[in-house]
Design a protein around this motif. Structure first.
Motif, PDB file in Angstrom:
ATOM      1  N   PHE A  15       4.823 -15.022   0.066  1.00  0.00           N
ATOM      2  CA  PHE A  15       3.194 -13.958  -0.479  1.00  0.00           C
ATOM      3  C   PHE A  15       4.151 -13.390  -1.754  1.00  0.00           C
ATOM      4  O   PHE A  15       3.827 -13.177  -2.698  1.00  0.00           O
ATOM      5  N   ILE A  16       5.421 -13.292  -1.296  1.00  0.00           N
ATOM      6  CA  ILE A  16       6.668 -12.500  -3.054  1.00  0.00           C
ATOM      7  C   ILE A  16       7.319 -13.871  -3.185  1.00  0.00           C
ATOM      8  O   ILE A  16       7.031 -13.815  -4.474  1.00  0.00           O
ATOM      9  N   ILE A  59       3.803  -8.360  -4.541  1.00  0.00           N
ATOM     10  CA  ILE A  59       3.294  -7.366  -3.090  1.00  0.00           C
ATOM     11  C   ILE A  59       4.385  -6.513  -2.615  1.00  0.00           C
ATOM     12  O   ILE A  59       5.234  -6.558  -3.182  1.00  0.00           O
ATOM     13  N   GLU A  60       4.350  -5.549  -2.803  1.00  0.00           N
ATOM     14  CA  GLU A  60       5.115  -4.433  -1.948  1.00  0.00           C
ATOM     15  C   GLU A  60       4.966  -4.045  -0.589  1.00  0.00           C
ATOM     16  O   GLU A  60       4.474  -3.631  -0.241  1.00  0.00           O
ATOM     17  N   VAL A  73       1.706  -6.156   8.892  1.00  0.00           N
ATOM     18  CA  VAL A  73       2.327  -5.724   7.621  1.00  0.00           C
ATOM     19  C   VAL A  73       1.167  -4.659   6.805  1.00  0.00           C
ATOM     20  O   VAL A  73       0.758  -5.938   6.942  1.00  0.00           O
ATOM     21  N   PHE A  74       1.739  -4.159   6.424  1.00  0.00           N
ATOM     22  CA  PHE A  74       1.244  -2.823   5.789  1.00  0.00           C
ATOM     23  C   PHE A  74       1.490  -3.090   4.515  1.00  0.00           C
ATOM     24  O   PHE A  74       2.843  -2.950   4.139  1.00  0.00           O
ATOM     25  N   TYR A  75       0.924  -3.574   2.728  1.00  0.00           N
ATOM     26  CA  TYR A  75       1.568  -3.582   1.891  1.00  0.00           C
ATOM     27  C   TYR A  75       0.452  -3.016   0.542  1.00  0.00           C
ATOM     28  O   TYR A  75      -0.629  -3.112   1.036  1.00  0.00           O
ATOM     29  N   LYS A  76       1.254  -3.261  -0.662  1.00  0.00           N
ATOM     30  CA  LYS A  76       0.677  -2.874  -1.955  1.00  0.00           C
ATOM     31  C   LYS A  76       0.464  -3.842  -2.148  1.00  0.00           C
ATOM     32  O   LYS A  76       1.320  -4.529  -2.460  1.00  0.00           O
ATOM     33  N   CYS A  77      -0.762  -4.465  -2.792  1.00  0.00           N
ATOM     34  CA  CYS A  77      -0.928  -5.863  -3.521  1.00  0.00           C
ATOM     35  C   CYS A  77      -1.729  -5.305  -4.908  1.00  0.00           C
ATOM     36  O   CYS A  77      -2.479  -4.747  -5.276  1.00  0.00           O
ATOM     37  N   SER A  78      -0.644  -5.561  -6.173  1.00  0.00           N
ATOM     38  CA  SER A  78      -0.910  -5.234  -7.363  1.00  0.00           C
ATOM     39  C   SER A  78      -1.395  -6.103  -8.551  1.00  0.00           C
ATOM     40  O   SER A  78      -0.792  -7.190  -8.238  1.00  0.00           O
ATOM     41  N   PRO A  80      -2.279  -8.073 -12.199  1.00  0.00           N
ATOM     42  CA  PRO A  80      -1.921  -7.739 -13.419  1.00  0.00           C
ATOM     43  C   PRO A  80      -2.864  -7.288 -14.369  1.00  0.00           C
ATOM     44  O   PRO A  80      -3.275  -6.455 -15.229  1.00  0.00           O
ATOM     45  N   ASP A  81      -4.092  -7.230 -13.726  1.00  0.00           N
ATOM     46  CA  ASP A  81      -5.531  -6.732 -14.613  1.00  0.00           C
ATOM     47  C   ASP A  81      -4.887  -4.997 -13.724  1.00  0.00           C
ATOM     48  O   ASP A  81      -6.754  -4.287 -14.377  1.00  0.00           O
ATOM     49  N   GLY A  82      -4.472  -4.768 -12.884  1.00  0.00           N
ATOM     50  CA  GLY A  82      -4.561  -3.569 -13.064  1.00  0.00           C
ATOM     51  C   GLY A  82      -5.273  -3.062 -11.648  1.00  0.00           C
ATOM     52  O   GLY A  82      -4.933  -1.371 -10.814  1.00  0.00           O
ATOM     53  N   THR A  83      -5.922  -4.230 -10.705  1.00  0.00           N
ATOM     54  CA  THR A  83      -6.226  -3.428  -9.561  1.00  0.00           C
ATOM     55  C   THR A  83      -5.867  -3.321  -9.005  1.00  0.00           C
ATOM     56  O   THR A  83      -4.166  -4.048  -8.428  1.00  0.00           O
ATOM     57  N   ILE A  84      -5.560  -1.856  -7.692  1.00  0.00           N
ATOM     58  CA  ILE A  84      -4.551  -2.449  -6.279  1.00  0.00           C
ATOM     59  C   ILE A  84      -5.316  -1.960  -5.206  1.00  0.00           C
ATOM     60  O   ILE A  84      -6.566  -1.397  -5.464  1.00  0.00           O
ATOM     61  N   ASN A  85      -4.679  -3.153  -4.253  1.00  0.00           N
ATOM     62  CA  ASN A  85      -5.562  -3.160  -3.068  1.00  0.00           C
ATOM     63  C   ASN A  85      -4.165  -2.085  -2.329  1.00  0.00           C
ATOM     64  O   ASN A  85      -3.205  -2.992  -2.402  1.00  0.00           O
ATOM     65  N   LYS A  86      -5.040  -1.637  -0.906  1.00  0.00           N
ATOM     66  CA  LYS A  86      -3.655  -1.176   0.280  1.00  0.00           C
ATOM     67  C   LYS A  86      -4.162  -2.343   1.563  1.00  0.00           C
ATOM     68  O   LYS A  86      -5.832  -2.608   1.509  1.00  0.00           O
ATOM     69  N   VAL A  87      -3.881  -3.057   1.913  1.00  0.00           N
ATOM     70  CA  VAL A  87      -3.715  -3.632   2.328  1.00  0.00           C
ATOM     71  C   VAL A  87      -2.381  -3.855   4.433  1.00  0.00           C
ATOM     72  O   VAL A  87      -1.937  -3.239   4.151  1.00  0.00           O
ATOM     73  N   CYS A  88      -2.978  -4.286   5.019  1.00  0.00           N
ATOM     74  CA  CYS A  88      -2.674  -4.266   6.905  1.00  0.00           C
ATOM     75  C   CYS A  88      -3.546  -5.973   7.024  1.00  0.00           C
ATOM     76  O   CYS A  88      -4.300  -6.643   7.534  1.00  0.00           O
ATOM     77  N   ASP A  89      -2.230  -6.666   6.792  1.00  0.00           N
ATOM     78  CA  ASP A  89      -2.500  -7.951   7.480  1.00  0.00           C
ATOM     79  C   ASP A  89      -1.749  -7.097   9.349  1.00  0.00           C
ATOM     80  O   ASP A  89      -0.352  -7.043   9.562  1.00  0.00           O
ATOM     81  N   ILE A  90      -2.489  -8.890  10.165  1.00  0.00           N
ATOM     82  CA  ILE A  90      -2.409  -8.410  11.840  1.00  0.00           C
ATOM     83  C   ILE A  90      -2.294  -9.479  11.977  1.00  0.00           C
ATOM     84  O   ILE A  90      -3.029 -10.543  11.465  1.00  0.00           O
TER      85      ILE A  90
END
Length: 121
Positions: A15-16, A59-60, A73-78, A80-90
């Motif tokens: 991912f990174i 991915i942060e 895994v809880f992370y911030k996915c930003s 380039p268009d400015g969209t930010i998603n809050k994600v928890c993968d299990i």
């Protein structure tokens, strides 16, 4: 390798760093996928990921937790268009491979106006 360490390495490599060739190191061939937009199996995930990586996600990782064979895994996915998603993968891990995946995604959190002063992350 411990389950948490396996998933942390998976995020760093895939991912990174965007290393698609490393996916078979981490994902089982018979991978079960619960995201309805992604096919089952290692090949199905590789197909999805090749398109996902083209969106140039940043991915942060906020937190990685593990209990037994389940890794969260809880992370911030930003994007380039400015969209930010809050994600928890299990993930469910068996025999040092990721064998099953669920996710919880809150999309476009950059548009959310919080009624408190707490961060979304």
């Amino acid at each position: 390798m411990k389950n948490k360490e396996l998933v942390e390495n998976y995020y760093k490599d895939v991912f990174i760093n965007g290393n698609v060739d490393k996916i078979p190191v981490y994902i089982a061939e018979n991978y079960i996928q619960h995201n309805p937009q992604v096919e089952d199996g290692q090949a199905g995930f590789i197909k999805f990921f090749k398109n996902f990586i083209k969106t140039e996600p940043k991915i942060e990782i906020i937190n990685v937790s593990c209990e037994g064979n389940m890794v969260y895994v809880f992370y911030k996915c930003s994007l380039p268009d400015g969209t930010i998603n809050k994600v928890c993968d299990i993930y469910r891990v068996e025999s040092n491979k990721i064998v099953e995946h669920w996710d919880v995604i809150e999309s476009h959190v950059e548009k959310i106006k919080s009624v408190n002063h707490n961060s979304l992350f």
